[in-house]
Scaffold this active site. Structure first.
Site, mmCIF file in Angstrom:
data_model
loop_
_atom_site.group_PDB
_atom_site.id
_atom_site.type_symbol
_atom_site.label_atom_id
_atom_site.label_comp_id
_atom_site.label_asym_id
_atom_site.label_seq_id
_atom_site.Cartn_x
_atom_site.Cartn_y
_atom_site.Cartn_z
ATOM 1 C CB SER A 136 -0.921 -0.017 1.225
ATOM 2 O OG SER A 136 -0.188 -0.321 2.399
ATOM 3 C CD GLU A 174 0.535 7.709 5.288
ATOM 4 O OE1 GLU A 174 0.404 6.593 5.835
ATOM 5 O OE2 GLU A 174 0.943 8.718 5.873
ATOM 6 C CG ASP A 199 0.428 15.028 17.307
ATOM 7 O OD1 ASP A 199 0.615 14.207 18.223
ATOM 8 O OD2 ASP A 199 0.882 14.886 16.151
ATOM 9 C CG PHE A 205 9.779 13.947 7.820
ATOM 10 C CD1 PHE A 205 9.456 15.289 7.942
ATOM 11 C CD2 PHE A 205 9.621 13.349 6.568
ATOM 12 C CE1 PHE A 205 9.006 16.020 6.857
ATOM 13 C CE2 PHE A 205 9.169 14.069 5.480
ATOM 14 C CZ PHE A 205 8.863 15.400 5.622
ATOM 15 C CG HIS A 227 1.351 1.937 4.643
ATOM 16 N ND1 HIS A 227 0.189 1.974 3.894
ATOM 17 C CD2 HIS A 227 1.496 3.197 5.144
ATOM 18 C CE1 HIS A 227 -0.356 3.184 3.956
ATOM 19 N NE2 HIS A 227 0.433 3.944 4.700
HETATM 20 P P1 FAD Z 1 -3.152 6.945 20.649
HETATM 21 O O1 FAD Z 1 -3.205 5.530 20.260
HETATM 22 O O2 FAD Z 1 -4.369 7.502 21.278
HETATM 23 O O3 FAD Z 1 -1.916 7.138 21.631
HETATM 24 C C1 FAD Z 1 -1.423 8.421 21.976
HETATM 25 C C2 FAD Z 1 -0.659 8.318 23.286
HETATM 26 O O4 FAD Z 1 -1.587 8.097 24.338
HETATM 27 C C3 FAD Z 1 0.333 7.161 23.346
HETATM 28 O O5 FAD Z 1 1.445 7.580 24.074
HETATM 29 C C4 FAD Z 1 -0.442 6.074 24.081
HETATM 30 O O6 FAD Z 1 0.415 5.178 24.766
HETATM 31 C C5 FAD Z 1 -1.257 6.920 25.063
HETATM 32 N N1 FAD Z 1 -2.527 6.305 25.465
HETATM 33 C C6 FAD Z 1 -3.383 5.609 24.701
HETATM 34 N N2 FAD Z 1 -4.475 5.249 25.417
HETATM 35 C C7 FAD Z 1 -4.293 5.717 26.667
HETATM 36 C C8 FAD Z 1 -5.060 5.688 27.881
HETATM 37 N N3 FAD Z 1 -6.236 5.063 27.943
HETATM 38 N N4 FAD Z 1 -4.545 6.299 28.980
HETATM 39 C C9 FAD Z 1 -3.349 6.927 28.944
HETATM 40 N N5 FAD Z 1 -2.580 7.000 27.819
HETATM 41 C C10 FAD Z 1 -3.036 6.399 26.714
HETATM 42 N N6 FAD Z 1 -1.470 12.416 12.413
HETATM 43 C C11 FAD Z 1 -2.308 13.278 11.777
HETATM 44 O O7 FAD Z 1 -2.575 14.374 12.306
HETATM 45 N N7 FAD Z 1 -2.892 12.948 10.575
HETATM 46 C C12 FAD Z 1 -2.650 11.757 9.965
HETATM 47 O O8 FAD Z 1 -3.194 11.483 8.900
HETATM 48 C C13 FAD Z 1 -1.764 10.830 10.606
HETATM 49 N N8 FAD Z 1 -1.523 9.628 10.060
HETATM 50 C C14 FAD Z 1 -0.707 8.733 10.716
HETATM 51 C C15 FAD Z 1 -0.491 7.474 10.138
HETATM 52 C C16 FAD Z 1 0.331 6.548 10.779
HETATM 53 C C17 FAD Z 1 0.545 5.190 10.150
HETATM 54 C C18 FAD Z 1 0.967 6.885 12.020
HETATM 55 C C19 FAD Z 1 1.877 5.905 12.700
HETATM 56 C C20 FAD Z 1 0.754 8.128 12.589
HETATM 57 C C21 FAD Z 1 -0.088 9.068 11.946
HETATM 58 N N9 FAD Z 1 -0.355 10.321 12.505
HETATM 59 C C22 FAD Z 1 -1.185 11.211 11.855
HETATM 60 C C23 FAD Z 1 0.297 10.734 13.761
HETATM 61 C C24 FAD Z 1 -0.579 10.476 15.004
HETATM 62 O O9 FAD Z 1 -1.775 11.215 14.943
HETATM 63 C C25 FAD Z 1 0.252 10.909 16.212
HETATM 64 O O10 FAD Z 1 1.306 10.008 16.429
HETATM 65 C C26 FAD Z 1 -0.510 11.127 17.497
HETATM 66 O O11 FAD Z 1 0.376 11.799 18.413
HETATM 67 C C27 FAD Z 1 -0.960 9.856 18.227
HETATM 68 O O12 FAD Z 1 -1.893 9.211 17.532
HETATM 69 P P2 FAD Z 1 -2.285 7.672 17.928
HETATM 70 O O13 FAD Z 1 -3.425 7.363 17.065
HETATM 71 O O14 FAD Z 1 -1.082 6.823 17.896
HETATM 72 O O15 FAD Z 1 -2.743 7.915 19.453
#
Ligand code: FAD
Length: 284
Positions: free
Chosen positions: A15, A17, A109, A214, A264
């Site tokens: 895939s 991106e 974020d 990055f 990916h």
């Molecule tokens: P989460 O899974 O919610 O985790 C965030 C943090 O919170 C982690 O440290 C986790 O350990 C902690 N956490 C989770 N659950 C709990 C809980 N219940 N209690 C306490 N702590 C907890 N960003 C964008 O803005 N747009 C995009 O399109 C985008 N695409 C991405 C694609 C990929 C493949 C990746 C790897 C990242 C992408 N990101 C994107 C970045 C991402 O949004 C950031 O890394 C963001 O800071 C965290 O997102 P997450 O979904 O990993 O968060």
């Protein structure tokens, strides 16, 4: 119309991106890139979403355009921080109506310039649950082999990741440059009882300085021995690209040999480096 969970059940996926273009010229460039990558028959492509909803319409339009006009399965990224529940539901309903079946559920974020934003959802897992309420989507989530930068410890990072992956259909990782952190993460997830497939994210380096920046932002290590190899050819852009493709090819080979569920590629909306890695791997 295809769900990524079904594709993964059927075998390895490959895939690409993209990010939504900001200008007409960038849109034309993306069209060209999609046209160049189409002959590689990607299993699916995905389109990023600007933090806080800054690309809401642009992401939606590109995803719907790719799915409808090229026939390639397209996945929309969606972040939940700084959105109301209603905003998320309404966008998901638009995707459902347009026949989009795959969503990458992300926290995103938090804004750095204000605390005055909606706090309906905080973590990606909450978004996974909301998406399941809205429709029968196949749902991916993000994984960070070298730990998420906001994680307080390795244990808590892996525990939260495992909880999220168990409710999702698949994961996709942040990019990384050596196989070890990815393979260690998979072992740690397995030890927690999580065997959801996690696709490694590959970023072929075409500009070493840009990728180091990055990597710093994403919490990924740019290993010193690789940085030294890039430094040795820094004055020659052609040699930098060739080295980036060679290193990405070696990483992909190691990962494929280790049995990964797919690859990916972070394309940065350009096709040549990804196509070269593909050709080196004998995939094209
Ligand atoms: P989460 O899974 O919610 O985790 C965030 C943090 O919170 C982690 O440290 C986790 O350990 C902690 N956490 C989770 N659950 C709990 C809980 N219940 N209690 C306490 N702590 C907890 N960003 C964008 O803005 N747009 C995009 O399109 C985008 N695409 C991405 C694609 C990929 C493949 C990746 C790897 C990242 C992408 N990101 C994107 C970045 C991402 O949004 C950031 O890394 C963001 O800071 C965290 O997102 P997450 O979904 O990993 O968060």
């Amino acid at each position: 119309m295809t769900k990524i969970r079904d594709l993964l059940d059927g075998g390895r996926t490959f895939s690409f991106e993209f990010f939504p273009p900001r200008t007409d010229e960038a849109a034309r460039e993306l069209e060209k890139t999609i046209g160049e990558l189409e002959p590689l028959h990607p299993s699916f492509v995905s389109v990023t979403y600007g933090a806080g909803g800054s690309t809401r319409e642009r992401t939606r339009d590109v995803v719907v355009h790719i799915e409808r006009d090229t026939g390639i399965t397209a996945m929309a990224h969606l972040t939940c921080i700084a959105h109301t529940r209603e905003q998320l539901v309404s966008l998901l309903e638009e995707y459902r109506a347009a026949g989009i079946q795959n969503i990458l559920a992300l926290a995103g974020d938090p804004p750095t310039d204000t605390v005055d934003f909606p706090h309906d959802l905080t973590y990606a897992l909450e978004l996974v649950r909301l998406i399941r309420e809205v429709g029968d989507f196949s749902i991916g989530v993000a994984a960070h082999p070298e730990l998420h930068p906001r994680s307080s410890s390795r244990d808590s990072d892996r525990r939260h990741l495992a909880e999220k992956l168990v409710e999702a259909d698949f994961g996709i990782t942040q990019f990384f440059f050596e196989a070890e952190p990815y393979l260690r993460m998979i072992d740690e997830l397995a030890a927690l009882g999580c065997t959801t497939p996690v696709l490694p994210g590959i970023m072929p380096v075409t500009n070493a300085k840009q990728v180091q920046r990055f990597a710093q932002l994403a919490g990924a290590a740019f290993p010193p021995h690789l940085a030294a190899r890039f430094a040795a050819v820094a004055d020659d852009p052609v040699a930098v690209r060739a080295l980036g493709v060679e290193i990405a090819t070696d990483l992909c080979r190691t990962l494929l040999d280790a049995g990964v569920p797919g690859l990916h590629f972070y394309t940065l909306n350009r096709s040549p480096a990804t196509r070269e890695v593909y050709a080196n791997l004998g995939l094209s």
